[in-house]
Design a protein around this motif. Sequence first.
Motif, PDB file in Angstrom:
ATOM      1  N   ILE A 284     -35.469 134.189   9.979  1.00  0.00           N
ATOM      2  CA  ILE A 284     -35.842 134.201  11.393  1.00  0.00           C
ATOM      3  C   ILE A 284     -34.706 133.684  12.266  1.00  0.00           C
ATOM      4  O   ILE A 284     -34.520 134.122  13.405  1.00  0.00           O
ATOM      5  CB  ILE A 284     -37.139 133.385  11.626  1.00  0.00           C
ATOM      6  N   ARG A 287     -32.324 136.553  12.590  1.00  0.00           N
ATOM      7  CA  ARG A 287     -32.823 137.503  13.598  1.00  0.00           C
ATOM      8  C   ARG A 287     -32.539 136.978  15.008  1.00  0.00           C
ATOM      9  O   ARG A 287     -32.136 137.749  15.886  1.00  0.00           O
ATOM     10  CB  ARG A 287     -34.320 137.743  13.412  1.00  0.00           C
ATOM     11  N   LEU A 392     -39.936 137.273  16.957  1.00  0.00           N
ATOM     12  CA  LEU A 392     -39.509 135.911  16.624  1.00  0.00           C
ATOM     13  C   LEU A 392     -40.640 134.894  16.671  1.00  0.00           C
ATOM     14  O   LEU A 392     -40.390 133.688  16.718  1.00  0.00           O
ATOM     15  CB  LEU A 392     -38.397 135.474  17.594  1.00  0.00           C
ATOM     16  N   PRO A 394     -42.895 132.378  15.329  1.00  0.00           N
ATOM     17  CA  PRO A 394     -42.947 131.667  14.051  1.00  0.00           C
ATOM     18  C   PRO A 394     -44.345 131.601  13.448  1.00  0.00           C
ATOM     19  O   PRO A 394     -44.495 131.275  12.269  1.00  0.00           O
ATOM     20  CB  PRO A 394     -42.431 130.264  14.390  1.00  0.00           C
ATOM     21  N   TRP A 399     -43.371 135.636   9.210  1.00  0.00           N
ATOM     22  CA  TRP A 399     -42.561 134.440   8.983  1.00  0.00           C
ATOM     23  C   TRP A 399     -43.351 133.310   8.350  1.00  0.00           C
ATOM     24  O   TRP A 399     -42.823 132.541   7.556  1.00  0.00           O
ATOM     25  CB  TRP A 399     -41.981 133.950  10.321  1.00  0.00           C
TER      26      TRP A 399
END
Length: 469
Positions: A284, A287, A392, A394, A399
């Motif tokens: 992550i 990214r 993105l 979390p 993720w």
Amino acid sequence: MTIRLYDTSARQIRDFSPLQPGCVSIYLCGATVQAAPHIGHIRSGLNFDIMRRWFEYRGYDVTFVRNVTDIDDKIIAKSADQNRPWWAIGYENERAFNDGYRALGCLPPTYEPRATGHITEMVEMMRGLIERGHAYVADGSVYFDVRSFPAYLALSNQDIDDLRQPDEGVSGKRDPRDFAMWKATKPGEPDWETPWGRGRPGWHLECSAMAHKYLGTAFDIHGGGLDLVFPHHENEIAQAKAYGDEFARYWVHNAWVTMSGEKMSKSLGNSVLVSEMVKRWRPIVLRYYLGTPHYRSMIEYSEEALREAESAFARIEGFVQRVVEKAGVVEPAPEVPLAFAEAMDDDLGVPQALAVVHTTVRQGNSALAADDKEAAVARLAEVRAMLGVLGLDPLDPQWAGEGDRGETVLNRSVHGVVDTLVRMVLDQREAARARKDWPTADAIRDQLSQSGLVIEDSPQGPRWSLGPR
């Protein structure tokens, strides 16, 4: 609401108007699977993943085609060097690319065609071009006659009289600038049957034929890296339009990842493989690092820049974790903040959109400090909506997994904080070593070791990891 994109062919930002209302069709030049991917390769897929996510957020039904070039000169050369079947090399690296895309959270394409699965479509396109006088057969190869297409080089804005193309080691060209659509068979190389003899496809023909197969005679957006503008995309346009297709209406190109100012590439020996990077950095964070600069901006690779990205994302995760601890998991807001949307609508302005994310995080932290739970929850809902568009979030299962997501975010946030603190101590150690103060440097290392950390000195600088318990 109007999305605007920089169109390479127009050399300006244009309002996006889809061919079919409510639908977007995208063709992205994907992997040439002659080697495992480095982060420069994956950046392209990631940038267009963000584009796709934004179109979907705006309510469009997206058809996203990303091809696989599984036969070309480099794959054949690798086959000879390694004494392995060409298809084995291609499939192995295709899997490595898909592993990289998945690791960095890219959504799977709608279709992912392989070049070798579309020989029939390529033969049909060549037949049509020969009949229309745009292509010709010479010594078993088929060439495109660039002089027959007056608009040739309009995309790259070049003059054909200044252009020179290699002869590719094959005789029979009418003009050295003509390019091969089909290459006559050579001993030991893979080949397929055509009306003009056995051989294999040229790189450019593959994409023209596959775009026609999956998206029809016209589609909205053709994407790829800047290095593909010429010759690949120019030759795609020539083949497709001479065949009778309208082809792509917008051309969107992402910039490179560079090292010491040069494009990252295997041939220069300056590539950083995704498979190795994900062992050293959380996917992550990679990214965040690759996806948050503007897609048309170069990214100069450095360990320091990655550490900065890690620290910046840790601040976001820290806010998410604190709200989760106080209020539980908060669902994303139904809409992103207006300033975020305006930035994304303006040629996918991710840096400006990310500034809105960080501003919202600061507002949320202030609400937490004031014990304003309601405001903190509202800010987290907005943050999750924005991060979801960027891939993105979390708390997304990509993720965090399907288990206790709050605990996972806490662990990751703590890792980011610990890394920042350890880096500060390691910087002090490096300063001591630079002034040849070896006792101080050794003492810092010993103290870190006693804390359960393993320090490894590498050419890229010191690294740390948790030692065995």
